[in-house]
Design an enzyme around this catalytic site. Structure first.
Site, PDB file in Angstrom:
ATOM      1  N   SER A   1       0.822  -1.214   0.000  1.00 17.74           N
ATOM      2  CA  SER A   1       0.000   0.000   0.000  1.00 17.74           C
ATOM      3  C   SER A   1       0.850   1.255   0.000  1.00 17.74           C
ATOM      4  CB  SER A   1      -0.862  -0.018   1.260  1.00 17.74           C
ATOM      5  OG  SER A   1      -1.483   1.219   1.460  1.00 17.74           O
TER       6      SER A   1
ATOM      7  N   LYS B   1       1.978  -3.305   6.364  1.00 17.20           N
ATOM      8  CA  LYS B   1       2.291  -3.471   4.938  1.00 17.20           C
ATOM      9  C   LYS B   1       3.793  -3.323   4.702  1.00 17.20           C
ATOM     10  CE  LYS B   1      -1.666  -4.594   3.403  1.00 17.20           C
ATOM     11  NZ  LYS B   1      -1.869  -5.918   2.775  1.00 17.20           N
TER      12      LYS B   1
ATOM     13  N   TYR C   1      -1.741   0.025  10.303  1.00 21.06           N
ATOM     14  CA  TYR C   1      -2.035  -0.601   9.013  1.00 21.06           C
ATOM     15  C   TYR C   1      -0.834  -0.464   8.063  1.00 21.06           C
ATOM     16  CZ  TYR C   1      -3.585  -1.136   4.265  1.00 21.06           C
ATOM     17  OH  TYR C   1      -3.654  -1.530   2.962  1.00 21.06           O
TER      18      TYR C   1
HETATM   19  C1  WQD Z   1      -9.244  10.078   0.144  1.00 27.04           C
HETATM   20  C2  WQD Z   1      -9.338  11.583   0.360  1.00 27.04           C
HETATM   21  C3  WQD Z   1      -9.852  12.161   2.634  1.00 27.04           C
HETATM   22  C4  WQD Z   1     -13.933  10.610   2.719  1.00 27.04           C
HETATM   23  C5  WQD Z   1      -6.817   5.129   2.318  1.00 27.04           C
HETATM   24  C6  WQD Z   1      -5.754   4.483   3.135  1.00 27.04           C
HETATM   25  C7  WQD Z   1      -4.675   3.993   2.240  1.00 27.04           C
HETATM   26  C8  WQD Z   1      -5.234   3.108   1.155  1.00 27.04           C
HETATM   27  C9  WQD Z   1      -6.312   3.787   0.421  1.00 27.04           C
HETATM   28  C10 WQD Z   1      -5.319   0.770   1.650  1.00 27.04           C
HETATM   29  C11 WQD Z   1      -8.678  12.028   1.664  1.00 27.04           C
HETATM   30  C12 WQD Z   1     -10.938  12.589   1.697  1.00 27.04           C
HETATM   31  C13 WQD Z   1     -12.642  10.946   2.377  1.00 27.04           C
HETATM   32  C14 WQD Z   1     -14.907  11.656   2.808  1.00 27.04           C
HETATM   33  C15 WQD Z   1     -13.239  13.255   2.192  1.00 27.04           C
HETATM   34  N1  WQD Z   1      -5.816   1.926   1.688  1.00 27.04           N
HETATM   35  N2  WQD Z   1     -12.300  12.246   2.117  1.00 27.04           N
HETATM   36  N3  WQD Z   1     -14.505  12.917   2.535  1.00 27.04           N
HETATM   37  O1  WQD Z   1      -7.046   8.043   3.214  1.00 27.04           O
HETATM   38  O2  WQD Z   1      -6.249   8.578   0.876  1.00 27.04           O
HETATM   39  O3  WQD Z   1      -6.261   6.263   1.669  1.00 27.04           O
HETATM   40  O4  WQD Z   1      -7.301   4.227   1.335  1.00 27.04           O
HETATM   41  O5  WQD Z   1      -4.213   0.431   1.328  1.00 27.04           O
HETATM   42  O6  WQD Z   1      -3.770   3.331   3.010  1.00 27.04           O
HETATM   43  O7  WQD Z   1      -5.233   5.449   4.044  1.00 27.04           O
HETATM   44  O8  WQD Z   1      -8.393   7.290   1.176  1.00 27.04           O
HETATM   45  O9  WQD Z   1     -10.691   7.346   0.387  1.00 27.04           O
HETATM   46  O10 WQD Z   1     -10.251   7.581   2.866  1.00 27.04           O
HETATM   47  O11 WQD Z   1      -9.645   9.440   1.344  1.00 27.04           O
HETATM   48  O12 WQD Z   1     -12.931  14.431   1.970  1.00 27.04           O
HETATM   49  O13 WQD Z   1     -16.079  11.437   3.095  1.00 27.04           O
HETATM   50  O14 WQD Z   1     -10.719  11.908   0.507  1.00 27.04           O
HETATM   51  O15 WQD Z   1      -9.632  13.112   3.635  1.00 27.04           O
HETATM   52  O16 WQD Z   1      -8.102  13.277   1.439  1.00 27.04           O
HETATM   53  P1  WQD Z   1      -6.952   7.655   1.817  1.00 27.04           P
HETATM   54  P2  WQD Z   1      -9.825   7.837   1.469  1.00 27.04           P
END
Ligand code: WQD
Length: 316
Positions: free
Chosen positions: A118, A146, A142
């Protein structure tokens, strides 16, 4: 090739199985069905928890029955927030599960492994595009599981294992509708669920140092990601380097607001979004450098944000 796919009944795993089969590989899936759904796959499915005390014995029996050419290991817990709340469970399931798998692979002379890693291994990188040599400093359990998992794969070269670590960026979208992501743990499915419930999607922070103030990520279509696994398996078959790590992304960043703007177009709903405070632990920008996977595996993502969001909307 005959492939063992762990976590193959999951959202990503089932896309991997589908792509592998379409490329002429035969799959057997292991899944504990905690989040996996058996109807997503039509190949043989063995319900097994890789972290259970009996796992090595069960894997040994399975590996004796099937002579696997390679393993694609996706089975893991993947919620960052949950990993902070129950770190021991993450270490047990993600690292204990991998240790059991490696023990069985060693005992049964299965020496090719694609490991689902990841971008969370990078933590908060302070660069425009992050390459695979950037020092990993994960900021949650997490991401730690990884990164340590990658080391476990690398160190297994001592008994002849050849491993490829694929560092996924933000995986989204859907191939065949029946493989859709049902969990709603990430931005695109969360926003779609909110819309369907008549609520406003939320933007976590618009005061980041980015052009529109919202966080930038590298969204990669799950169908492309699945094909990267097939490319990795093919590579293990033709090359003899012990260990490689590749980013899987598009090399293009999109902000939260750009994603929601695309969702307005894909859904045909001209919704308002709600701006809330920053979410703790979010890097302002996380975008992959993708040259290495392109040069070595010959893989390049084919789909962009429009296809990602439209396919997720169509499958919802
Ligand atoms: C994306 C962006 C949020 C929800 C995660 C894990 C990472 C990987 C992928 C597994 C961020 C913003 C989110 C919402 C928002 N997983 N957001 N409103 O955190 O980039 O990555 O998933 O390997 O390890 O950390 O993904 O989809 O949660 O967020 O504004 O309702 O969307 O703050 O900037 P993230 P995400």
């Amino acid at each position: 090739m005959k492939l063992l796919v762990t976590g193959g009944a999951g959202y990503i795993g089932s896309h991997v199985v589908r792509s592998a089969e379409q490329n002429g590989h035969e799959c057997v899936v292991i899944d504990n069905l905690s989040t996996g759904v058996s109807s997503r796959i039509s190949c043989p499915l063995v319900q097994l928890d890789l972290a259970a005390p009996t796992a090595v014995a069960d894997l040994n029996a399975l590996m004796k029955e099937h002579r696997f050419d390679a393993v694609i290991h996706l089975a893991a817990r993947k919620q960052v927030g949950e990993s902070v709340q129950i770190p021991e469970t993450y270490y047990l399931d993600n690292l204990g599960g991998l240790a059991n798998l490696l023990l069985a692979m060693k005992a049964n002379d299965v020496k090719k492994l694609v490991f689902s890693s990841s971008a969370a291994t990078y933590g908060m990188p302070d660069v425009d595009k992050v390459d695979e040599d950037y020092p990993g400093r994960p900021i949650n359990p997490y991401g730690e599981t990884k990164l340590i998992g990658e080391w476990m794969v690398k160190n297994a070269k001592v008994w002849g294992l050849r491993g490829v670590n694929l560092r996924y960026f933000n995986v989204a979208g859907c191939g065949p509708k029946e493989l859709a992501d049902t969990a709603a743990l990430n931005l695109i499915p969360i926003a779609i669920n909110a819309l369907k419930a008549g609520k406003a999607p939320i933007v976590f922070g618009t005061d980041y140092p980015t052009p529109d103030g919202s966080c930038i990520r590298d969204y990669v279509h799950v169908q492309d990601l699945a094909e990267a696994h097939v490319a990795a398996v093919d590579y293990l078959e033709r090359d003899d380097r012990p260990f490689d790590t590749f980013n899987v992304g598009t090399g293009e960043g999109a902000s939260v607001i750009q994603v929601l703007d695309q969702l307005k177009i894909s859904s045909g709903i001209n919704f308002e979004y709600q701006i809330s405070d920053r979410r703790a632990g979010d890097p302002p920008r996380l975008v992959a450098k993708v040259e290495r996977i392109q040069e070595v595996l010959g893989f390049k993502a084919k789909h962009g944000l429009e296809e990602i969001v439209s396919s997720a909307w169509a499958a919802s």
